[in-house]
Structure formats: structure tokens, C-alpha cells
Design a protein around this motif. Sequence first.
Motif, PDB file in Angstrom:
ATOM      1  N   VAL A   7       0.830  -1.196   0.000  1.00  0.00           N
ATOM      2  CA  VAL A   7       0.000   0.000   0.000  1.00  0.00           C
ATOM      3  C   VAL A   7       0.870   1.253   0.000  1.00  0.00           C
ATOM      4  N   LEU A  55       0.850   4.237  -2.745  1.00  0.00           N
ATOM      5  CA  LEU A  55       0.633   5.640  -2.408  1.00  0.00           C
ATOM      6  C   LEU A  55       1.800   6.507  -2.876  1.00  0.00           C
ATOM      7  N   SER A 104       2.162   7.159  -6.631  1.00  0.00           N
ATOM      8  CA  SER A 104       1.087   7.853  -7.328  1.00  0.00           C
ATOM      9  C   SER A 104       0.851   9.264  -6.803  1.00  0.00           C
ATOM     10  N   GLU A 143       4.299   5.190   5.003  1.00  0.00           N
ATOM     11  CA  GLU A 143       4.216   3.959   5.776  1.00  0.00           C
ATOM     12  C   GLU A 143       3.115   4.037   6.835  1.00  0.00           C
ATOM     13  N   SER A 144       3.051   5.168   7.506  1.00  0.00           N
ATOM     14  CA  SER A 144       2.055   5.268   8.569  1.00  0.00           C
ATOM     15  C   SER A 144       0.642   5.310   7.994  1.00  0.00           C
ATOM     16  N   LEU A 145       0.490   5.979   6.864  1.00  0.00           N
ATOM     17  CA  LEU A 145      -0.829   5.981   6.236  1.00  0.00           C
ATOM     18  C   LEU A 145      -1.215   4.572   5.809  1.00  0.00           C
ATOM     19  N   ALA A 189      -0.185   1.837   7.175  1.00  0.00           N
ATOM     20  CA  ALA A 189      -0.511   1.098   8.394  1.00  0.00           C
ATOM     21  C   ALA A 189      -1.945   1.398   8.831  1.00  0.00           C
ATOM     22  N   ALA A 190      -2.298   2.669   8.735  1.00  0.00           N
ATOM     23  CA  ALA A 190      -3.660   3.050   9.119  1.00  0.00           C
ATOM     24  C   ALA A 190      -4.686   2.374   8.214  1.00  0.00           C
ATOM     25  N   LEU A 191      -4.393   2.348   6.932  1.00  0.00           N
ATOM     26  CA  LEU A 191      -5.335   1.737   5.991  1.00  0.00           C
ATOM     27  C   LEU A 191      -5.473   0.239   6.242  1.00  0.00           C
ATOM     28  N   VAL A 192      -4.340  -0.419   6.402  1.00  0.00           N
ATOM     29  CA  VAL A 192      -4.380  -1.855   6.678  1.00  0.00           C
ATOM     30  C   VAL A 192      -5.163  -2.100   7.970  1.00  0.00           C
TER      31      VAL A 192
END
Lengths: 215, 215
Positions: free
Chosen positions: A138, A142, A145, A156-158, A160-163
Motif C-alpha cells: 500500500v 501511495l 502515485s 508507511e504510517s498511512l 498502516a492506518a489503511l491496513v
Amino acid sequence: MRTEGRAKRLPRAVRERQIMDAAVDVFSRLGFHAASMDEISEVAGISKPMLYAYLGSKEELFAICIRREATRMMEAIATGVEPDQEPDVQLWSGLRAFFGFVGENRASWLVLHRQASTQGGPFAVELTDMRSRAVSLVAALLTQSTKAPATVLEAESLAAALVGAGESLAEWWLDHPEEPAGVVAARLMNLVWMGFGDLVEGNVWHPPSRRQVSG
Amino acid sequence: MRTEGRAKRLPRAVRERQIMDAAVDVFSRLGFHAASMDEISEVAGISKPMLYAYLGSKEELFAICIRREATRMMEAIATGVEPDQEPDVQLWSGLRAFFGFVGENRASWLVLHRQASTQGGPFAVELTDMRSRAVSLVAALLTQSTKAPATVLEAESLAAALVGAGESLAEWWLDHPEEPAGVVAARLMNLVWMGFGDLVEGNVWHPPSRRQVSG
DNA sequence: CCTGGTACCTACTCGCGAGTAAGACTACTG
DNA sequence: CAGTAGTCTTACTCGCGAGTAGGTACCAGG
């Protein structure tokens, strides 16, 4: 149930599969510690020494389960995603594949998500590994793109949040099985792609099929 | 450590606090099953029968810990949020309060999130309860502010996803403690409010202070 | 029918950890 | 200096579950 005395003679490979299926079932219901080798052998339809003869110790058995289920899941997702497509389409495919897998493999999901993540043993390795593969995927999506300058930590943190949002929604879904997988996936897609800000305004994201129809 | 023989005489209330602190510490490190009453008593600086005399059984002790930490956390968040404000501002305040609490109470967070959610016992009740209070809060926030027609299930599942994203990001944060709480909170805020779609275009959400400066 | 190998079993050992019995130390009250 | 209430201890019991020893049924090939 295995109330009869002796089990039918079967080749080793078959028994091993049965044992692993039983183990996934029991681990998913009780967790690593609460699950007993006695119960697993019971469910598998054989006696305890067979477990040890074939699959080693309890920890090994658990690790084997995790590895197997994790692989199955990552393959399911990888199969569903086409690279070289628009980022939103890739994300959408991934989400659909993920929720599809969870819907058809509740036990696998429970073992992977709840049980494995808690135990600090050698399992954490297997699990963290799979999870970070997902996060990296992911994050890469991100990063590649985005037009805005973004740090690695940010992506990475975004990711992680999505996962985590996916995991949590999958958990929620276990309590609301009447919802179809596609609907749940679409909700998450809208949340993470459009954001509350847009959703509040009534703007929604549409899957590619509609886009082609209208374009 | 408690290598000496006898502990100093202390009033019951004080001992109970010490014991609960020790219990949260041990439970957060080992999880419910792996944690032993012997170790908790060791860390608390007293002998095992005191645990049973004051806090009952192991399960009771764990439930008490969860209840206490959950209450502390919900209070921290409630204190940080002002009702009757714009939805995004409320959400932002909540996120800041949440990450602030987690940053200052790692052990509490671990007990609440990892350990409690896994064990299926009487704890799940306490935990599910707190979690659903959080989800309801977000769901209400979303429902009351949206202009589009949304079902209850829709709002609830989105809220579950958001809460999960927060939990997961908090977990990620434990491995990257160098990031300030505010930065992490802001990232999640951007993700759930703006969405990837906007972030990819470079559009970001700004906290109210800037908004007032520019307005 | 023996001989070996593989699947499979019953019936243990043994340590760990939850919970307890029974008493010892401290301090305050008269 | 009793008496008594509350704090704190050592030293157990006891069940559960991981792991094992030492077999028994079944199926080859000779």
C-alpha cells in the motif's frame, strides 16, 4: 468427535492436512495458549502422539498454521490485483480480494489477526512479516502515485492506518455477516479514497465499470 | 524485585493501587494467559495471597485492570472534545486526545488493545463495551453531519474502520516513537477526512488555528 | 508365515501456575 | 501489657496440559 477406538489408516500427507485444518479451527476459537494439543488431536480425529510425530511441538504447529494461512491470503490478494492500473483501481481490487478471502475463511482470518498478533513468540515474526508486506504494498502504491512530496514515514504510517482499517472492518464484518463482501469493501474504499470530508458532502467514489459506462 | 523478606506495612487502598499498576505492567508485556500471579505479586512487591485477599481471582484482576484503563482513556478523550463544534474539529480533537493518551500510557494501551481483545472471557464484555462507545461516538458524529442518506450500518461500519485505523496507527506508532503525537494524529486526520484521492493531488486538511489565520 | 516398516494407540511423567491453609508480624486501643 | 483487627508471609495442594515411553494394528515383500 472420535469416540471410537482406532482411526482409519491414512497416508501421512493426508493426515497432516487434517491436523493442520483442525489446528487452525481450534486456534481460531481459543487462541494459542488456551488451545490444547489434546483438543486439536480430538478434532483431527487422531491421538496426541501423532501430532508430535508429524508436526513437532505446539509452537511449531502454530507457526506452520500461520505460515500456511498467511500465504493463502497473500496469494488471494495478489491474484486479485493487476499492476499497471490506476492507483484507485488497484486499491479497489485489493480490497475486494481481501474481503472476499476473509468472508470465505473466517477461521484463517481469526488465527492470523487475533491470535498470532498477540503471542510474542516466534510467530510474531511470521505475522509481522506478512503484515509489513501488505503495508509496503500500500505504501508503494501511495508513494508512486502521489504528486505531493511525502516522506517514507508518512506513506508507511498511512498504509498502516489503511491496513488497520481493513482489519478492523473485517472484524466488524464478522458480527454483521449479512452484508455482502462487495458492499463492505466499497465502504472502506470510499472512506480512504474520498474521505469523510467528501462523503459528508455526498460525493462518492465509483468502481471502474460505472466509470466506463459514463465515460 | 522484592528480594527482601517482608514488605512494609501499608494501608489497603495504597497496596491495591500498587498491585493494579503491577498487573497492568505484566499483562501488557505477557498477555493474560502467559502472565502469572506469581510474577505480578513479585512486581507489586508483595506475596501472592495478598493478590487474592485484595483483588480476587486472576480473571477479576484482569477485568479490573481493563475497566480502570478503559475509563481513564475514555475520560481523556471526552475531556479533549468539545461538542457543538464543526465535525472535523471534533474529530481532530478526539484524535489528538487519543494519541496523546496512548503516547503517555503505552502499557495501558497494550492491555486494552492487544490483550483484552483476544481473550474471549468476561473481559471481552468490558472491552467491546468501550470500543462500541467509541464507535458510536464517531458514528453519531458522521450521521449527524452528513448530507447524504446513510444507513445505520453504513455509518457504523465506517466508524469501525476509523477506530480500527486509529488503533492500528497507534500500534505502528509504538515502533516509531520518534514521531510526535500531533504529527501522527494529523496524518490520520488527513487520511480519513481528505482521503487518498485528495492527498494524491496534494490537497491537505488544516487544523482550525490556521483556518482562523487565513479566514 | 515371518519381517520390517509405518500408522496409530493407551497410559504415563512432570513442571507450572492458580488458588489456599495456617500462622506470624505490627499497631492501635484500652 | 492483653486483646484484636488488619497486614503480610511461608509452604503447601491440586489440576491441567505439554511432551514421551512403550506398545499394538495393519500392510508390504519375501
